[in-house]
Motif scaffolding. Structure first.
Motif: not given
Length: 211
Positions: A154-171
């Motif tokens: 139910e946490y609205r930013f959950k997917d965004v946080k995981f996307m940010l984690d993927m960005v950190m891994m990539a960049h």
């Protein structure tokens, strides 16, 4: 902000205007202009400036574009702006001139810095901050994401946080977003005695750590 801003020598807006469209930004900035002295008053805006010239040397280029997508997804009219778009809203708000100073971060407290680094580097950074502050009544304030590890859908930013984690891994080489357990580890390893975490209505949380 839309009706009035308290009188002051300077008004500081940090990650506020990107939540709003041009029309709302102009209204906010006009109220800020009314609040400051005609001479020597200023409005200080800390926000992203999207590169529009294809500058591949900007290490935050992809992150800025991603944040623009986040604004589109999670606000009605919010967006990150190019210099040309900032020029438009600032001049429409009747400011006579402005200057732009780039800083080596998405924002300008340690704010969105530690997620660029692995645990070992974070511990070193935090130890240096601990050495820099007095032993009593001082703190280090970290504004960064805390990844949910309990499956709270139910946490609205959950997917965004995981996307940010993927960005950190990539960049980055070792960068990552951290869970509460991860933060607890690096904070204690850095020698801090305790910490508190306050969730805010954004992708980040405010983490205060104490000597």
């Amino acid at each position: 902000m839309f009706s009035s801003v308290p009188k002051a020598d300077a008004v500081f807006l940090k990650w506020i205007l990107h939540d709003w469209g041009d029309e709302e930004c102009i209204k906010i900035l006009r109220k800020c202009r009314e609040a400051i002295p005609e001479e020597n008053g200023r409005v200080i805006i800390v926000d992203a400036v999207i590169d529009e010239d294809g500058n591949n040397e900007d290490r935050f280029k992809d992150v800025k574009l991603m944040l623009d997508m986040v604004m589109m997804a999670y606000t009605t009219t919010g967006k990150e702006r190019t210099l040309k778009k900032w020029d438009y809203v600032i001049k429409k708000a009747r400011f006579s001139r402005y200057t732009v100073k780039s800083i080596h971060a998405m924002q300008s407290v340690i704010m969105w810095i530690l997620h660029d680094w692995g645990d070992e580097e974070c511990i070193k950074i935090l130890r240096k901050y601990r050495e820099a502050i007095p032993k009593e009544n001082e703190r280090v304030i970290i504004v960064d994401a805390v990844i949910d590890e309990d499956g709270n859908n139910e946490y609205r930013f959950k997917d965004v946080k995981f996307m940010l984690d993927m960005v950190m891994m990539a960049h980055t080489t070792t960068g990552k977003e951290r869970t509460l357990k991860d933060w607890d580890y690096v904070i204690k390893e850095a020698g801090f005695s305790r910490h508190t975490i306050k969730s805010i209505h954004a992708t980040q949380s405010v983490i205060m750590v104490f000597p």
